[in-house]
Scaffold this motif. Structure first.
Motif: not given
Length: 245
Positions: A190-205
């Motif tokens: 997600p964008p920086k400074g989003a102030d999220l309580a829950i963070d997410t990371m998405f990867c594909s290959a």
């Protein structure tokens, strides 16, 4: 492009990549970060027994990282499929088309043709909790891994490239860490400074004729290094001699 249209397009592309329900979670987190206060987090770790015995899976599911290694435990349900599932090509194709119903008719028809053209032969998915069921472990996260097997390698390669280029073009996402030993892998945050309580990371290959999609969630900030390690392990497992599909 209006935000609603853009988000719908993201959902369509991620689903086409084989993420099914997992990709939808990533999009939801991204939208929350861009549009409004995330509010009180509802995400929690599942209840899992550390010594749980799981039968050895066969076929495409046999390429997924097993539970138990490196402290990985069973994770939360991936939509209606539970925490560990394998789908036939026909079932996976039908679900992907069903997921596109909310898109405008012209866009939906175009993406449905793409689904048919890719000729998915099977799909396997599994969710994990990293190392502990304690929410007080700073680097703990949950992750879902989805493997989509297709008719030929060029279809997988083309789709992976299309998805990566599309996500890179969005101004609401930022690039995640690189995956050691796998130049075709791409991760997004997600964008920086989003102030999220829950963070997410998405990867594909992609490895051979298998498209790999990983979505991880954690109490912010997510441990991107640890998630990148999970992605690398999964890709190495598929690429390992004798493990090819």
């Amino acid at each position: 492009m209006r935000r609603g249209t853009r988000v719908a397009a993201v959902v369509g592309c991620v689903l086409l990549a084989g993420a099914v329900v997992a990709g939808m979670g990533y999009t939801a987190v991204t939208v929350r970060s861009a549009d409004r206060d995330p509010g009180v987090p509802s995400w929690k770790f599942p209840r899992t027994a550390a010594g749980e015995e799981v039968p050895a899976p066969q076929g495409l599911a046999g390429l997924l990282l097993p539970y138990g290694d490196d402290g990985r435990l069973r994770g939360p349900d991936i939509g209606e499929f539970g925490s560990d599932a394998q789908l036939s090509g026909a079932r996976a194709t039908a679900l992907q088309k069903e997921s596109l119903r909310g898109l405008p008719r012209s866009q939906r028809k175009r993406l449905e043709k793409e689904v048919d053209r890719r000729r998915i032969t099977g799909m396997a998915m599994r969710s994990y909790t990293s190392g502990s069921v304690s929410i007080y472990q700073d680097d703990a996260y949950t992750a879902s891994i989805v493997l989509a097997q297709m008719d030929n390698r060029s279809a997988v390669r083309d789709l992976a490239r299309f998805q990566t280029e599309f996500l890179e073009s969005l101004d609401i996402l930022r690039k995640g860490p690189k995956i050691k030993g796998h130049k075709n892998a791409a991760c997004f945050l997600p964008p920086k400074g989003a102030d999220l309580a829950i963070d997410t990371m998405f990867c594909s290959a992609h490895v051979g004729n298998v498209l790999v999609t990983v979505t991880a969630d954690a109490v912010a900030p997510i441990d991107t290094k640890s998630v990148a390690g999970l992605v690398r392990e999964q890709l190495d497992r598929i690429d390992e001699p004798g493990k090819a599909v």
